[in-house]
Design a protein around this motif. Structure first.
Motif, PDB file in Angstrom:
ATOM      1  N   SER A 295       2.172  11.981  -0.506  1.00 30.41           N
ATOM      2  CA  SER A 295       1.768  13.326  -0.094  1.00 30.41           C
ATOM      3  C   SER A 295       2.911  14.304  -0.308  1.00 30.41           C
TER       4      SER A 295
ATOM      5  N   GLU B   7       0.862  -1.186   0.000  1.00 30.97           N
ATOM      6  CA  GLU B   7       0.000   0.000   0.000  1.00 30.97           C
ATOM      7  C   GLU B   7       0.891   1.226   0.000  1.00 30.97           C
ATOM      8  N   ASN B   8       0.632   2.154  -0.909  1.00 32.36           N
ATOM      9  CA  ASN B   8       1.389   3.394  -0.981  1.00 32.36           C
ATOM     10  C   ASN B   8       0.480   4.582  -0.691  1.00 32.36           C
ATOM     11  N   ARG B   9       0.954   5.477   0.167  1.00 34.11           N
ATOM     12  CA  ARG B   9       0.277   6.747   0.396  1.00 34.11           C
ATOM     13  C   ARG B   9       1.262   7.849   0.033  1.00 34.11           C
TER      14      ARG B   9
ATOM     15  N   GLU C 152       4.625   6.863   1.898  1.00 37.62           N
ATOM     16  CA  GLU C 152       4.474   5.975   3.048  1.00 37.62           C
ATOM     17  C   GLU C 152       3.974   4.628   2.526  1.00 37.62           C
ATOM     18  N   ARG C 153       4.769   3.592   2.784  1.00 37.34           N
ATOM     19  CA  ARG C 153       4.469   2.280   2.204  1.00 37.34           C
ATOM     20  C   ARG C 153       4.370   1.224   3.287  1.00 37.34           C
TER      21      ARG C 153
END
Length: 256
Positions: free
Chosen positions: A199, A195-197, A223-224
């Protein structure tokens, strides 16, 4: 059909010959495309049958078929056997983001890579750690921070947690050599999902100092989290100076 181009000076009168079929093909293509893109013909709208377009434009059926074939290849219309041609529905697309090895990213630019560890601790998971990795109480983690270098210049700052339940070998790894935690994990542990976030943030003083940039500089943060089956492996916060990194996503049409 003859198109006359008028020159600016007297006597500059040039004639350009174009075949009727070639001109009508482009006219049909352009007009149908314009009606679709303007929304006049919405998704699912039936395009006039070939014999109707043949009569409307006063051309051969082959010319109409060629124009519609070009629109099919552009993804604007779809042909249904025995039903005719219809305006295509837009296809949903998904971004494909891989888990990249930062060392390979740097070396692909033709620059020498280095990893500089700042801190490493083994501890019982704090409340914040459990939230980052979705861990149960009494879990243990390895926390590592450091900086990836491209040549002599900071490339990326890393703040990582590793679950010892998923990767017990990490407890004996110092991460103080020239192999960063991400590279080590890719070599040691398979992962089944990520999952990647992503920003944009202003660099806080501590991160800015590590990256040798002024505090408040715009940065890209990824953020992974990765896991295997239902067990989380690691959570990492990667901070890149905004003017030194590009995130490129490949897209593929959904099969739904």
């Amino acid at each position: 059909m003859v198109l006359r181009l008028a020159g600016k000076e007297q006597g500059m009168d040039e004639r350009v010959e174009k075949t009727p079929d070639a001109t009508l093909h482009q006219r049909i293509l352009s007009e149908v495309e314009a009606r679709i893109l303007s929304g006049e013909w919405p998704p699912g709208h039936r395009i006039p049958f070939e014999h109707e377009l043949t009569r409307q434009y006063g051309c051969s059926r082959m010319t109409v078929s060629k124009a519609l074939g070009d629109l099919v290849r552009r993804g604007l219309i779809e042909r249904r056997r025995r039903s005719g041609s219809f305006v295509a529905h837009p296809q949903v697309q998904s971004a494909v983001l891989e888990v990249h090895d930062i060392r390979q990213e740097v070396e692909a630019m033709g620059l020498p890579y280095a990893w500089k560890r700042e801190a490493r601790t083994v501890r019982s998971a704090r409340a914040e750690d459990r939230k980052r990795l979705d861990l149960p109480a009494r879990s243990r983690v390895v926390a590592v921070t450091g900086c990836h270098l491209a040549g002599r210049q900071p490339f990326c700052h890393e703040d990582r947690l590793i679950s010892l339940a998923a990767v017990p070998e990490a407890e004996g790894e110092a991460f103080d050599g020239n192999i960063g935690p991400g590279t080590w994990l890719l070599q040691q542990v398979p992962w089944s999902a990520a999952e990647n976030r992503i920003s944009a943030v202003a660099a806080e003083p501590e991160i800015a100092d590590a990256l040798a940039i002024p505090a408040g500089t715009a940065c890209l943060v990824i953020e992974r989290r990765t896991w295997i089956s239902d067990q989380h492996i690691t959570q990492v916060r990667l901070t890149y100076p905004g003017d030194r990194h590009q995130l490129v996503a490949a897209f593929t049409p959904s099969q739904a």
